[in-house]
Design a protein around this motif. Structure first.
Motif, PDB file in Angstrom:
ATOM      1  N   THR A  71       0.834  -1.201   0.000  1.00 49.96           N
ATOM      2  CA  THR A  71       0.000   0.000   0.000  1.00 49.96           C
ATOM      3  C   THR A  71       0.868   1.251   0.000  1.00 49.96           C
ATOM      4  O   THR A  71       2.008   1.235   0.486  1.00 49.96           O
ATOM      5  CB  THR A  71      -0.936   0.043   1.229  1.00 49.96           C
ATOM      6  OG1 THR A  71      -0.141   0.086   2.437  1.00 49.96           O
ATOM      7  CG2 THR A  71      -1.847  -1.178   1.271  1.00 49.96           C
ATOM      8  N   GLY A  72       0.325   2.342  -0.541  1.00 54.33           N
ATOM      9  CA  GLY A  72       1.014   3.626  -0.531  1.00 54.33           C
ATOM     10  C   GLY A  72       0.088   4.696   0.013  1.00 54.33           C
ATOM     11  O   GLY A  72      -1.116   4.676  -0.265  1.00 54.33           O
ATOM     12  N   GLY A  73       0.643   5.632   0.800  1.00 48.58           N
ATOM     13  CA  GLY A  73      -0.221   6.594   1.468  1.00 48.58           C
ATOM     14  C   GLY A  73       0.238   8.036   1.423  1.00 48.58           C
ATOM     15  O   GLY A  73       1.308   8.365   0.902  1.00 48.58           O
ATOM     16  N   CYS A  74      -0.606   8.890   2.009  1.00 45.86           N
ATOM     17  CA  CYS A  74      -0.315  10.323   2.108  1.00 45.86           C
ATOM     18  C   CYS A  74       0.793  10.605   3.128  1.00 45.86           C
ATOM     19  O   CYS A  74       1.258  11.745   3.230  1.00 45.86           O
ATOM     20  CB  CYS A  74      -1.573  11.098   2.500  1.00 45.86           C
ATOM     21  SG  CYS A  74      -2.919  10.988   1.311  1.00 45.86           S
ATOM     22  N   ASP A  75       1.207   9.587   3.878  1.00 43.48           N
ATOM     23  CA  ASP A  75       2.319   9.731   4.807  1.00 43.48           C
ATOM     24  C   ASP A  75       3.667   9.516   4.116  1.00 43.48           C
ATOM     25  O   ASP A  75       4.705   9.412   4.781  1.00 43.48           O
ATOM     26  CB  ASP A  75       2.174   8.752   5.982  1.00 43.48           C
ATOM     27  CG  ASP A  75       1.951   7.316   5.518  1.00 43.48           C
ATOM     28  OD1 ASP A  75       2.080   7.051   4.301  1.00 43.48           O
ATOM     29  OD2 ASP A  75       1.626   6.461   6.361  1.00 43.48           O
ATOM     30  N   SER A  76       3.634   9.423   2.769  1.00 46.11           N
ATOM     31  CA  SER A  76       4.827   9.251   1.924  1.00 46.11           C
ATOM     32  C   SER A  76       5.478   7.878   2.086  1.00 46.11           C
ATOM     33  O   SER A  76       6.620   7.686   1.651  1.00 46.11           O
ATOM     34  CB  SER A  76       5.872  10.352   2.206  1.00 46.11           C
ATOM     35  OG  SER A  76       5.295  11.632   2.060  1.00 46.11           O
ATOM     36  N   ASP A 134      10.384   4.095   3.558  1.00 43.80           N
ATOM     37  CA  ASP A 134      10.364   5.559   3.523  1.00 43.80           C
ATOM     38  C   ASP A 134      11.282   6.026   2.399  1.00 43.80           C
ATOM     39  O   ASP A 134      12.409   6.476   2.645  1.00 43.80           O
ATOM     40  CB  ASP A 134      10.826   6.134   4.859  1.00 43.80           C
ATOM     41  CG  ASP A 134       9.826   5.876   5.972  1.00 43.80           C
ATOM     42  OD1 ASP A 134       8.652   6.222   5.804  1.00 43.80           O
ATOM     43  OD2 ASP A 134      10.223   5.310   7.008  1.00 43.80           O
ATOM     44  N   VAL A 135      10.810   5.914   1.174  1.00 39.68           N
ATOM     45  CA  VAL A 135      11.678   6.198   0.022  1.00 39.68           C
ATOM     46  C   VAL A 135      11.211   7.396  -0.797  1.00 39.68           C
ATOM     47  O   VAL A 135      11.888   7.795  -1.743  1.00 39.68           O
ATOM     48  CB  VAL A 135      11.795   4.950  -0.879  1.00 39.68           C
ATOM     49  CG1 VAL A 135      12.534   3.837  -0.158  1.00 39.68           C
ATOM     50  CG2 VAL A 135      10.421   4.452  -1.335  1.00 39.68           C
ATOM     51  N   VAL A 184       2.668   9.046  -1.738  1.00 42.17           N
ATOM     52  CA  VAL A 184       2.805   7.911  -2.647  1.00 42.17           C
ATOM     53  C   VAL A 184       1.435   7.679  -3.286  1.00 42.17           C
ATOM     54  O   VAL A 184       0.478   7.336  -2.602  1.00 42.17           O
ATOM     55  CB  VAL A 184       3.277   6.641  -1.911  1.00 42.17           C
ATOM     56  CG1 VAL A 184       3.389   5.468  -2.890  1.00 42.17           C
ATOM     57  CG2 VAL A 184       4.611   6.891  -1.218  1.00 42.17           C
ATOM     58  N   VAL A 185       1.356   7.910  -4.592  1.00 42.47           N
ATOM     59  CA  VAL A 185       0.054   7.849  -5.265  1.00 42.47           C
ATOM     60  C   VAL A 185      -0.131   6.565  -6.074  1.00 42.47           C
ATOM     61  O   VAL A 185      -1.219   6.295  -6.584  1.00 42.47           O
ATOM     62  CB  VAL A 185      -0.159   9.076  -6.181  1.00 42.47           C
ATOM     63  CG1 VAL A 185      -0.238  10.344  -5.348  1.00 42.47           C
ATOM     64  CG2 VAL A 185       0.953   9.189  -7.212  1.00 42.47           C
ATOM     65  N   ILE A 226      10.318   4.785  -7.888  1.00 41.23           N
ATOM     66  CA  ILE A 226      11.285   3.986  -7.159  1.00 41.23           C
ATOM     67  C   ILE A 226      11.005   2.503  -7.422  1.00 41.23           C
ATOM     68  O   ILE A 226       9.852   2.074  -7.433  1.00 41.23           O
ATOM     69  CB  ILE A 226      11.202   4.250  -5.634  1.00 41.23           C
ATOM     70  CG1 ILE A 226      11.441   5.744  -5.322  1.00 41.23           C
ATOM     71  CG2 ILE A 226      12.166   3.363  -4.871  1.00 41.23           C
ATOM     72  CD1 ILE A 226      12.852   6.205  -5.468  1.00 41.23           C
ATOM     73  N   ILE A 227      12.057   1.726  -7.634  1.00 41.83           N
ATOM     74  CA  ILE A 227      11.944   0.281  -7.754  1.00 41.83           C
ATOM     75  C   ILE A 227      12.522  -0.341  -6.487  1.00 41.83           C
ATOM     76  O   ILE A 227      13.689  -0.127  -6.152  1.00 41.83           O
ATOM     77  CB  ILE A 227      12.710  -0.253  -8.981  1.00 41.83           C
ATOM     78  CG1 ILE A 227      12.198   0.401 -10.271  1.00 41.83           C
ATOM     79  CG2 ILE A 227      12.588  -1.770  -9.059  1.00 41.83           C
ATOM     80  CD1 ILE A 227      10.791   0.006 -10.660  1.00 41.83           C
ATOM     81  N   SER A 228      11.695  -1.126  -5.774  1.00 43.28           N
ATOM     82  CA  SER A 228      12.137  -1.780  -4.540  1.00 43.28           C
ATOM     83  C   SER A 228      12.104  -3.290  -4.732  1.00 43.28           C
ATOM     84  O   SER A 228      11.126  -3.830  -5.255  1.00 43.28           O
ATOM     85  CB  SER A 228      11.230  -1.380  -3.372  1.00 43.28           C
ATOM     86  OG  SER A 228      11.231   0.026  -3.186  1.00 43.28           O
TER      87      SER A 228
END
Length: 286
Positions: free
Chosen positions: A164-169, A188-189, A194-195, A218-220
């Motif tokens: 998941t990605g959020g408004c907390d970056s 935390d990248v 994170v949209v 970003i690729i993780s």
């Protein structure tokens, strides 16, 4: 070479928020801030039907695997999740009320069963499952601020994983266990919301692409889904809206309506294969 093969007038009165093609590539569903969902025949480009059940902008759509029938899910800023099913016409299979506006939605891989995840503006993640003719809903707090995007691990068998990605970056990776959903990694990248997150279908390594209002992708990667190594794919001229995988090719969509296709070469370097400007239909090959 990438080019626009055809265009159609969607008939939406306001901005389109999402476009999703079904498993067989026969139907396309669109949703808009005009509260409508439209389904088109992709062979004839004709409108099949309008689905009118939301009372606010429709944020996102997701098709279920055809193993479960012809099923489409939608979420909206009216706090509703609607499950639509085609049975001699499109009908509401079920409807759920969230605690806040729905922002993102995605069906799990078919081997997980009929399972749907939905994120909302209060940061909660709702997991809807259908078993023995009954829908069950479980929820947990995913992000302190809104959840903007989510993506199932498409390769796992047995244990279910969700990014998941959020408004907390932040990007978070979740694992389902006997007591619910456990956060097993936090990345935390990014420097802004994170949209978009997209879990790669690669079976050789766990890979998640993420995009942000900070204009980066970003690729993780990880071998165990707990410890991740992240590297910058590219910093774009505009905010990045979406990342999508098609096998080993990553499509990146930016706010200025450009689409970039990226692929990792044998030496592990990511290369931009093409750039498509959807405003002018101009394609640049790299």
């Amino acid at each position: 070479m990438v080019s626009i093969l055809n265009t159609l007038d969607s008939g939406h009165a306001e901005d389109i928020q999402d476009v999703q093609v079904d498993y067989y590539g026969l139907m396309m569903a669109t949703c808009s801030t005009d509260r409508l969902i439209k389904i088109f025949n992709l062979k004839t480009l004709e409108l099949i039907t309008d689905l009118n059940g939301h009372f606010g902008p429709v944020s996102q759509l997701s098709w279920a695997h055809p193993k479960f029938g012809c099923i489409l899910a939608s979420c909206s800023f009216d706090k509703r999740v609607i499950i639509w099913k085609e049975e001699r016409g499109w009908l509401k299979m079920n409807e759920f009320i969230l605690s806040s506006a729905g922002t993102c939605i995605e069906f799990a891989p078919y081997h997980c069963g009929l399972l749907l995840a939905c994120g909302s503006t209060d940061g909660k993640i709702n997991i809807l499952s259908f078993e023995n003719g009954v829908w069950d809903v479980k929820k947990f707090q995913g992000h302190l601020l809104g959840c903007n995007s989510l993506s199932w691990d498409p390769t796992s068998n047995g244990t279910r994983f969700l990014a998941t990605g959020g408004c907390d970056s932040c990007i978070k990776v979740w694992k389902e266990n006997s007591s619910g959903w456990e956060e097993i990694a936090k990345l935390d990248v990014h420097q802004d919301w994170v949209v978009g997150v997209a879990w790669s279908p690669s079976t050789t390594v766990n890979m998640i692409a993420s995009c942000s209002n900070d204009k980066t992708v970003i690729i993780s990667t990880s071998t165990d889904k707990k410890n991740w190594t992240s590297k910058l794919l590219h910093t774009f001229p505009d905010a990045v809206c979406q990342v999508t995988w098609d096998q080993n090719i990553l499509a990146v969509t930016t706010a200025n309506k450009k689409v970039y296709l990226w692929k990792e070469n044998p030496s592990g370097q990511w290369v931009c294969m093409s750039e498509l400007d959807t405003n002018s239909s101009e394609t640049n090959l790299h």
